[in-house]
Write a protein that holds these residues in place. Sequence first.
Motif, PDB file in Angstrom:
ATOM      1  N   THR A   1       0.893  -1.241   0.027  1.00 56.08           N
ATOM      2  CA  THR A   1       0.038   0.052   0.031  1.00 56.08           C
ATOM      3  C   THR A   1       0.943   1.121  -0.133  1.00 56.08           C
ATOM      4  OG1 THR A   1      -0.148   0.191   2.248  1.00 56.08           O
ATOM      5  CG2 THR A   1      -1.536  -1.455   1.281  1.00 56.08           C
ATOM      6  N   ALA A   2       0.077   2.636  -0.286  1.00 59.04           N
ATOM      7  CA  ALA A   2       1.003   3.555  -0.240  1.00 59.04           C
ATOM      8  C   ALA A   2       1.758   3.866   1.050  1.00 59.04           C
ATOM      9  CB  ALA A   2       0.079   4.794  -0.844  1.00 59.04           C
ATOM     10  N   TRP A   3       0.954   3.653   2.095  1.00 58.08           N
ATOM     11  CA  TRP A   3       1.390   3.863   3.641  1.00 58.08           C
ATOM     12  C   TRP A   3       2.718   2.965   3.899  1.00 58.08           C
ATOM     13  CZ3 TRP A   3       2.266   7.393   6.899  1.00 58.08           C
ATOM     14  CH2 TRP A   3       2.363   7.070   8.156  1.00 58.08           C
ATOM     15  N   GLN A   4       2.449   1.677   3.454  1.00 56.93           N
ATOM     16  CA  GLN A   4       3.653   0.932   3.430  1.00 56.93           C
ATOM     17  C   GLN A   4       5.047   1.095   3.040  1.00 56.93           C
ATOM     18  OE1 GLN A   4       1.798  -2.800   2.397  1.00 56.93           O
ATOM     19  NE2 GLN A   4       1.057  -3.486   4.285  1.00 56.93           N
ATOM     20  N   ARG A   5       4.670   1.622   1.693  1.00 63.27           N
ATOM     21  CA  ARG A   5       5.943   2.294   0.900  1.00 63.27           C
ATOM     22  C   ARG A   5       6.488   3.511   1.753  1.00 63.27           C
ATOM     23  NH1 ARG A   5       6.725  -0.461  -4.201  1.00 63.27           N
ATOM     24  NH2 ARG A   5       4.668  -0.967  -4.782  1.00 63.27           N
ATOM     25  N   VAL A   6       5.744   4.342   2.308  1.00 58.99           N
ATOM     26  CA  VAL A   6       6.349   5.416   3.035  1.00 58.99           C
ATOM     27  C   VAL A   6       7.089   4.809   4.370  1.00 58.99           C
ATOM     28  CG1 VAL A   6       5.577   7.295   4.684  1.00 58.99           C
ATOM     29  CG2 VAL A   6       4.204   6.839   2.365  1.00 58.99           C
ATOM     30  N   GLN A   7       6.469   3.700   4.859  1.00 64.72           N
ATOM     31  CA  GLN A   7       7.273   3.239   5.710  1.00 64.72           C
ATOM     32  C   GLN A   7       8.856   2.787   5.562  1.00 64.72           C
ATOM     33  OE1 GLN A   7       3.625   1.082   7.274  1.00 64.72           O
ATOM     34  NE2 GLN A   7       4.418   1.393   9.051  1.00 64.72           N
ATOM     35  N   ILE A   8       8.638   2.078   4.160  1.00 67.29           N
ATOM     36  CA  ILE A   8      10.154   1.445   3.775  1.00 67.29           C
ATOM     37  C   ILE A   8      10.975   2.626   3.521  1.00 67.29           C
ATOM     38  CG2 ILE A   8      11.074   0.290   1.797  1.00 67.29           C
ATOM     39  CD1 ILE A   8       8.256  -1.260   1.736  1.00 67.29           C
ATOM     40  N   ALA A   9      10.422   3.863   2.917  1.00 69.98           N
ATOM     41  CA  ALA A   9      11.017   4.960   2.461  1.00 69.98           C
ATOM     42  C   ALA A   9      11.756   5.591   3.815  1.00 69.98           C
ATOM     43  CB  ALA A   9      10.023   6.011   1.743  1.00 69.98           C
ATOM     44  N   ARG A  10      11.215   5.418   4.669  1.00 71.02           N
ATOM     45  CA  ARG A  10      11.697   6.042   6.123  1.00 71.02           C
ATOM     46  C   ARG A  10      12.592   5.062   6.933  1.00 71.02           C
ATOM     47  NH1 ARG A  10       6.033   8.928   8.093  1.00 71.02           N
ATOM     48  NH2 ARG A  10       6.013  10.810   6.772  1.00 71.02           N
ATOM     49  N   HIS A  11      12.717   3.917   6.589  1.00 69.70           N
ATOM     50  CA  HIS A  11      13.445   3.025   7.223  1.00 69.70           C
ATOM     51  C   HIS A  11      14.937   3.421   7.625  1.00 69.70           C
ATOM     52  CE1 HIS A  11      14.501  -0.854   8.681  1.00 69.70           C
ATOM     53  NE2 HIS A  11      13.703  -1.322   8.426  1.00 69.70           N
ATOM     54  N   THR A  12      15.171   3.236   8.787  1.00 75.61           N
ATOM     55  CA  THR A  12      16.261   3.771   8.990  1.00 75.61           C
ATOM     56  C   THR A  12      17.493   2.841   8.625  1.00 75.61           C
ATOM     57  OG1 THR A  12      16.215   2.745  11.198  1.00 75.61           O
ATOM     58  CG2 THR A  12      15.788   5.020  11.158  1.00 75.61           C
ATOM     59  N   SER A  13      17.428   1.667   8.253  1.00 78.70           N
ATOM     60  CA  SER A  13      18.503   0.919   7.540  1.00 78.70           C
ATOM     61  C   SER A  13      18.428   1.015   6.428  1.00 78.70           C
ATOM     62  CB  SER A  13      18.028  -0.613   7.803  1.00 78.70           C
ATOM     63  OG  SER A  13      18.042  -1.065   9.385  1.00 78.70           O
TER      64      SER A  13
END
Lengths: 282, 319
Positions: free
Chosen positions: B56-68
Motif C-alpha cells: 500500500t502507499a502507506w507501507q511504501r512510506v514506511q519503507i522509504a523512512r526505514h532507518t536501515s
Amino acid sequence: MPIFRKPFLKNIVSKTREMPEGLWTKCPSCSEVIHNLALEENLRICPKCEHHFTMGSKERIASLIDEGTFEETDAKMTSVDTLEFKGVATYTNRLKSYQDKTGLTDAVITGTGKIDGKPVGIAVMDFSFLAATMGSVVGEKITRIIELSTKKKMGVVIVCASGGARMYEGMLSLMQMAKTSGALARHAEARLPYLTVLTNPTTAGVMASYASLGDVLIAEPKSMIGFAGPRVIKETTHQDLPPGFQTAEFLEKHGLIDIVASRTKLRGVISQLLDYLAPATK
Amino acid sequence: MKIQALEFEKPIVELEQKLEEIKKHVQGQDIDLDPEVRTMQEKVEATRRDIYANLTAWQRVQIARHTSRPFFLDYVDQAFTDFVELKGDRLFGDDASMPGGLAKVGPHRCVVIGQQKGRDVKENLLRNFGSPHPEGYRKALRLMRMAEKFRLPVVALIDTPGAYPGVGAEERHIAEAIAVNLREMMVLETPIVAVVIGEGGSGGALGIGVADRVLMLENAYYSVISPEGCAAILWKHRKHAPEAAEALKLNASELQKLGVIDGVIPEPLGGAHRDPEAASLLLRDAIVSALDELVPVATNKLLQKRYDKFRGMGRFIEG
C-alpha cells in the motif's frame, strides 16, 4: 464577543437594530466597529488603527489598475479532481462550494492592464477561495500571464496570499512551484521587472516560489509571511517564537523584503518602481 | 546489522523464525531435514514476494523512512567513486544535512548533492534528520553553479522529510533559498538528474529537484505534504495517515502515470535496505544511462526540453 453590545447601540439610531447582518465589521485589532461601506471606501483598512483587512481579488485589481484598462485572461479556467481525492469531503465538492460562496472560478485572477498608463501583467490571489492554495489552475494562470508579459515586454505584478500548495492535487500542485519559477526565470532573462506584493498571509509553497522571486518584494503592514506555520515551528523546535515573528516588519528587519507599504501607498509605490525598472524601450 | 522489520513484514519474520528453529534442530542431529528447510525457505521468499507485490502507499512510506535504508552518503560511497566533499554556502555556514561535492559515476565526472539523514541520535544531531536549513539550499546552488562553469552534470539525490521548520531557517529566508533554486535550476546550463531515494518531502525536496530526468526508487515517496500533515488537516487526526497516503498518490508508479517523474528505478526484493549493494548498482546504472543520454544534448535544446517538461505539468479545464 457579540458585535451588537450595548455601548455601541448607544451611538446608533434605533432602526439599525433590524439592519441586515454583514453590514458592519469589527476590527480584530482595535475592536472598532466599522460600517462596511466605509471599510470598502477606505481600501478595507481600519480607519482607527490601520489594520489591513483581507481584500478580495476584484477589489484589489480595482485599487491598482487604471479604470477601464483591465482585461482578464483565462477567466474560465477551472480545477479538476485529477487524483480523485478521497478524503472527508471530495475535492469536487470543495471546489463547488467555494465557487458558489465566492463567485470566483479559482484562487487567482490574472490579466493585463495599466498602472498610471504603464502596461503590466497582473495576478491577484484571493484568500477567500480555498485559502488561496495553489493547484494547477493557479500555477497555469500565473505562468501564462508571466509568459504573456515576457512576450509583450511588460513588467509583472503578483499580489500574493496563500496557505500554500493545494493538497487535493497532490504533486501536481507542488510542480506549479517549478513551473511558475521557470517562467519567471525567462521573464528575468528578458530584463523585465517583476514586483511581488505579499499580503496577509503568504506562506509555504507560494512563498517558496514566485512570491519570493520579485525584483522588489513589497509587503502590507503586519502581514504574516513565512515558509512553515508558527505552530509547526513551535512543535518541531520546542522553542518560543520571537516577538513579531513572521510579520512583514520582522522580515523587513531581517533583510528579507524591500518595502513595507500601507495599502493606501501601494499603487504609488508600484508605479514609481515600474518607472525605475521599466525596459528602456517604452 | 540487524534490520528492524516493519509491522506489515510480521508474517515474513514469523516464517523466518520457524526456519531458524528447524535449522537449529537439524544441527548436531543425524536427521535429514533439508527438504523441509528448502520448503520453508521457499515459503519465506514467496511470502515476501507476495507482500512486496501488493504494497500500500502507506507501507511504501514506511519503507522509504526505514532507518536501515541506504542514505545519500551510502550511495555516494557505493554507486560513485572518488568523492570530494565541498562544504559551505559562503554566507552563513555549512549544512551537514545537505552534503555535496565532486564525484564520478561510471564514466561521468559530476557534482553530486543530496540530503543526508542520520541513523542514531548523534548522527541526527549533525544531520538534522535530513531537514536542510537555507544554507543547504544555497550551498547546493553554489555547487550547481560550479558544475555549470566546468560543464559537469549535476546529480541530486533527494531524501528529506522537508526543509527545516525553525526560527533560524525563517530568519534566513528558507522560502527564498528554495525559490531561487527552482528558478536557477530551470536555466542551469548543464544536465541535471534527480533521484528521490527515500523521502521526497515537498518543497524541501523540490529545492534540489528541478531536473532533466527526475527518477524515483521503487519504494520512495514524493509528496506535497507528509501523509500525517495531510491527515491532520483533512481528517482532523494524524492516525488517518494511511488514507492520506493513498489519496495523495505519492508513490513512484502513480507519479510516473501523472507525468511528475520520468522513471522508476527498481529495488531489490524487500527494499533497498535488504541489499544495499544491489540497490546501489541499480541506482548507478540508472544515473549513468540518464547521463549518457543527456550529456551529448546541445544546451539550448536541453533547457527547452526541461522547461517544456515542467511547463506541461498540471491538469485543468480550459473553460
